[in-house]
Design an enzyme around this catalytic site. Structure first.
Site, PDB file in Angstrom:
ATOM      1  N   TYR A  56      -0.468   5.174   7.198  1.00  0.00           N
ATOM      2  CA  TYR A  56      -0.575   6.040   5.774  1.00  0.00           C
ATOM      3  C   TYR A  56       0.413   7.388   6.140  1.00  0.00           C
ATOM      4  CZ  TYR A  56      -2.939   4.820   1.831  1.00  0.00           C
ATOM      5  OH  TYR A  56      -3.271   4.545   0.555  1.00  0.00           O
ATOM      6  N   GLU A  58       1.030  10.052   3.417  1.00  0.00           N
ATOM      7  CA  GLU A  58       1.015  10.906   2.336  1.00  0.00           C
ATOM      8  C   GLU A  58       1.796  12.328   2.747  1.00  0.00           C
ATOM      9  OE1 GLU A  58      -2.908  11.388   0.894  1.00  0.00           O
ATOM     10  OE2 GLU A  58      -2.606   9.467  -0.167  1.00  0.00           O
ATOM     11  N   ASP A 202      19.816   6.615 -15.330  1.00  0.00           N
ATOM     12  CA  ASP A 202      18.965   5.571 -14.620  1.00  0.00           C
ATOM     13  C   ASP A 202      19.918   4.351 -14.312  1.00  0.00           C
ATOM     14  OD1 ASP A 202      17.574   3.390 -13.952  1.00  0.00           O
ATOM     15  OD2 ASP A 202      16.149   3.572 -15.770  1.00  0.00           O
ATOM     16  N   THR A 228      16.619   1.624  -8.997  1.00  0.00           N
ATOM     17  CA  THR A 228      15.771   0.695  -8.137  1.00  0.00           C
ATOM     18  C   THR A 228      16.536   0.601  -6.685  1.00  0.00           C
ATOM     19  OG1 THR A 228      16.831  -0.998  -9.292  1.00  0.00           O
ATOM     20  CG2 THR A 228      14.640  -0.265  -9.848  1.00  0.00           C
ATOM     21  N   LYS A 231      18.345  -4.037  -6.628  1.00  0.00           N
ATOM     22  CA  LYS A 231      19.409  -4.996  -7.743  1.00  0.00           C
ATOM     23  C   LYS A 231      20.709  -4.948  -6.923  1.00  0.00           C
ATOM     24  CE  LYS A 231      16.238  -3.674 -11.657  1.00  0.00           C
ATOM     25  NZ  LYS A 231      16.068  -3.052 -12.652  1.00  0.00           N
ATOM     26  N   ARG A 237      12.577  -4.509  -2.534  1.00  0.00           N
ATOM     27  CA  ARG A 237      12.019  -3.574  -3.920  1.00  0.00           C
ATOM     28  C   ARG A 237      11.427  -2.349  -3.752  1.00  0.00           C
ATOM     29  NH1 ARG A 237      12.303  -8.123  -6.749  1.00  0.00           N
ATOM     30  NH2 ARG A 237      11.899  -6.837  -8.680  1.00  0.00           N
TER      31      ARG A 237
HETATM   32  C1  PLP Z   1      14.751  -2.708 -13.234  1.00  0.00           C
HETATM   33  C2  PLP Z   1      15.007  -1.330 -13.925  1.00  0.00           C
HETATM   34  C3  PLP Z   1      13.970  -0.442 -14.028  1.00  0.00           C
HETATM   35  C4  PLP Z   1      12.279  -0.764 -13.301  1.00  0.00           C
HETATM   36  O1  PLP Z   1      12.373  -1.021 -12.165  1.00  0.00           O
HETATM   37  P1  PLP Z   1      11.031  -1.761 -11.810  1.00  0.00           P
HETATM   38  O2  PLP Z   1      11.305  -1.763 -10.260  1.00  0.00           O
HETATM   39  O3  PLP Z   1      10.953  -3.210 -12.409  1.00  0.00           O
HETATM   40  O4  PLP Z   1       9.766  -1.337 -12.155  1.00  0.00           O
HETATM   41  C5  PLP Z   1      14.055   0.783 -14.640  1.00  0.00           C
HETATM   42  N1  PLP Z   1      15.263   1.447 -15.376  1.00  0.00           N
HETATM   43  C6  PLP Z   1      16.170   0.426 -15.236  1.00  0.00           C
HETATM   44  C7  PLP Z   1      17.323   0.695 -16.246  1.00  0.00           C
HETATM   45  C8  PLP Z   1      16.183  -1.065 -14.861  1.00  0.00           C
HETATM   46  O5  PLP Z   1      17.048  -1.852 -14.843  1.00  0.00           O
END
Ligand code: PLP
Length: 420
Positions: A56, A58, A202, A228, A231, A237
């Site tokens: 942990y 925090e 994003d 994220t 990807k 993840r």
């Molecule tokens: C995949 C994605 C997210 C969310 O990610 P998670 O890990 O699935 O919560 C947010 N914004 C965009 C543009 C994404 O492609």
């Protein structure tokens, strides 16, 4: 066999071990075209499976609420420093559990409930967390949504500007989940500056392309960058928030203690490993190969009469409107899966069909490029996609099986990290 091997798991819980083995095999045998997915390296897999999960932590490095952080602090600091160096940002927070909570932290940092957020509508290619109605971000905030033009399939920045001037959002999101074209960060920044909004880029889908120099960077344009890590960036993840110095403190406070408790240290370590890999020259080659493959696949699909939203792609992603092929997205995606080609059904802009049974499919090249497939294979891939879509329309299961066999034969020559 799963790599690294899981003998202790097999001894303790054969049911789960068998499912993990079967999933590793499945991943090995299918052509993975889901554009938000990838294959992490074995090093990243190892990092996620460490004793760091026991701890942990925090707080932030040197400011923790638990003892015993002597080794966690340097791990998190390495991840933060590598993120800052790779993307060229002042500040990085590597603690968000995933992309959605990372985005929620942006709201908590800069908005009060009821304030106005502007983002791209989900069915136009945005993300749930950019203010879509069923999301907390659409329920707790006043949301205005932009889309793409019907004739071009692209964002019309004059329309975005008009909407922003009329609605005066405090937060503007750019980026999304089904955008096949380059995002014009400077233009969004100009609009945000004009209305005094925070601009959040994003880059969940394209972070790896940006890191590898295959897509322009939002740094210097967007005050806040959300991504994220799993990807195109090819990490575990997880997620990161990055920003200029001015917005750093508010973001950190929003992530912890605003929204989350302890960070997932095993994930943090794996993010650090992925960031190290992404700083290698070979990752630049990878990012450019992803785009080259997507472009080659798009051209091959166009030659076969597929209707691509916006007419093609600039990045890793292709959005296909199947209306002209006389089949909906879902039956096509299911048939393609049986043919060994894994992708997802997706709404297309102005889709007359329902979100759970939309007109399109979405595909991309991050995973197959990791696997080593190149532009020379893309026409074959398009031929299989075409064949499987046609076979689905005709109910020709034998043709689908023939394609599945050809897919398996091709992939046998392309190893996958995580399976040996
Ligand atoms: C995949 C994605 C997210 C969310 O990610 P998670 O890990 O699935 O919560 C947010 N914004 C965009 C543009 C994404 O492609």
């Amino acid at each position: 066999m799963h790599q690294p091997a899981v003998p202790h798991l097999a001894a303790t819980d054969p049911e789960i071990a068998d499912l993990v083995e079967a999933e590793a095999r499945r991943q090995h045998e299918k052509i993975r075209l889901i554009p938000s997915e990838n294959y992490v390296s074995t090093a990243v897999l190892e990092a996620t499976g460490t004793v760091l999960t026991n701890k942990y932590s925090e707080g932030y490095a040197d400011r923790r609420y638990y003892e015993g952080q002597q080794l966690i602090d340097p791990i998190e600091t390495l991840a933060v420093d590598r993120a800052k160096a790779l993307f060229g940002v002042d500040h990085a927070n590597v603690q968000p559990y995933s992309g959605s909570p990372a985005n929620l932290a942006i709201y908590l940092a800069f908005l009060d409930p009821g304030d106005t957020v502007m983002g791209m509508a989900l069915p136009m290619g945005g993300h749930l967390t950019h203010g879509w109605s069923v999301s907390a971000t659409g329920k707790w905030f006043r949301s205005v949504q932009y889309g793409v033009r019907k004739d071009t399939g692209r964002v019309d920045l004059d329309e975005v500007r008009e909407l922003a001037l009329r609605e005066r959002p405090k937060l503007i999101f750019c980026g999304g989940t089904a955008i096949p074209r380059t995002i014009d960060f400077p233009a969004f920044a100009e609009i945000a500056a004009e209305v005094g909004a925070v601009l959040a880029a994003d880059i969940a889908h394209i972070a790896g392309l940006i890191a590898g120099g295959a897509h322009p960077s939002p740094v210097g344009h967007a005050q806040v960058i959300s991504t994220t890590t799993h990807k195109t960036l090819r990490g575990p993840r997880g997620a990161m928030l990055m920003s200029d110095a001015e917005h750093a403190k508010a973001l950190d406070k929003a992530v912890f203690p605003g929204l989350q408790g302890g960070p997932h240290n095993h994930t943090t370590a794996a993010i650090a490993v992925a960031l190290r890999e992404a700083a290698e020259p070979s990752f630049r080659d990878y990012a450019h190969a992803v785009v080259a493959n997507a472009n080659a696949l798009a051209q091959a699909l166009l030659e076969r009469g597929f209707d691509l939203v916006s007419g093609g792609t600039d990045n890793h992603l292709i959005l296909v409107d199947l209306t002209s092929k006389g089949i909906a997205g879902k039956p096509a995606a299911k048939a393609l899966d049986r043919a060994g080609i894994e992708l997802n059904y997706n709404t297309v802009p102005f889709d007359p069909r329902k979100p759970f049974d939309p007109s399109g499919i979405r595909l991309g090249t991050p995973a197959i490029t990791t696997r080593g497939l190149g532009v020379e294979q893309m026409p074959v891939l398009a031929e299989w996609i075409d064949g499987a879509v046609r076979a689905a329309g005709e109910g020709d299961e034998a043709a689908i099986e023939r394609i599945a066999a050809e897919v398996a034969e091709l992939l046998a020559g392309y190893p996958m990290p995580g399976w040996a």
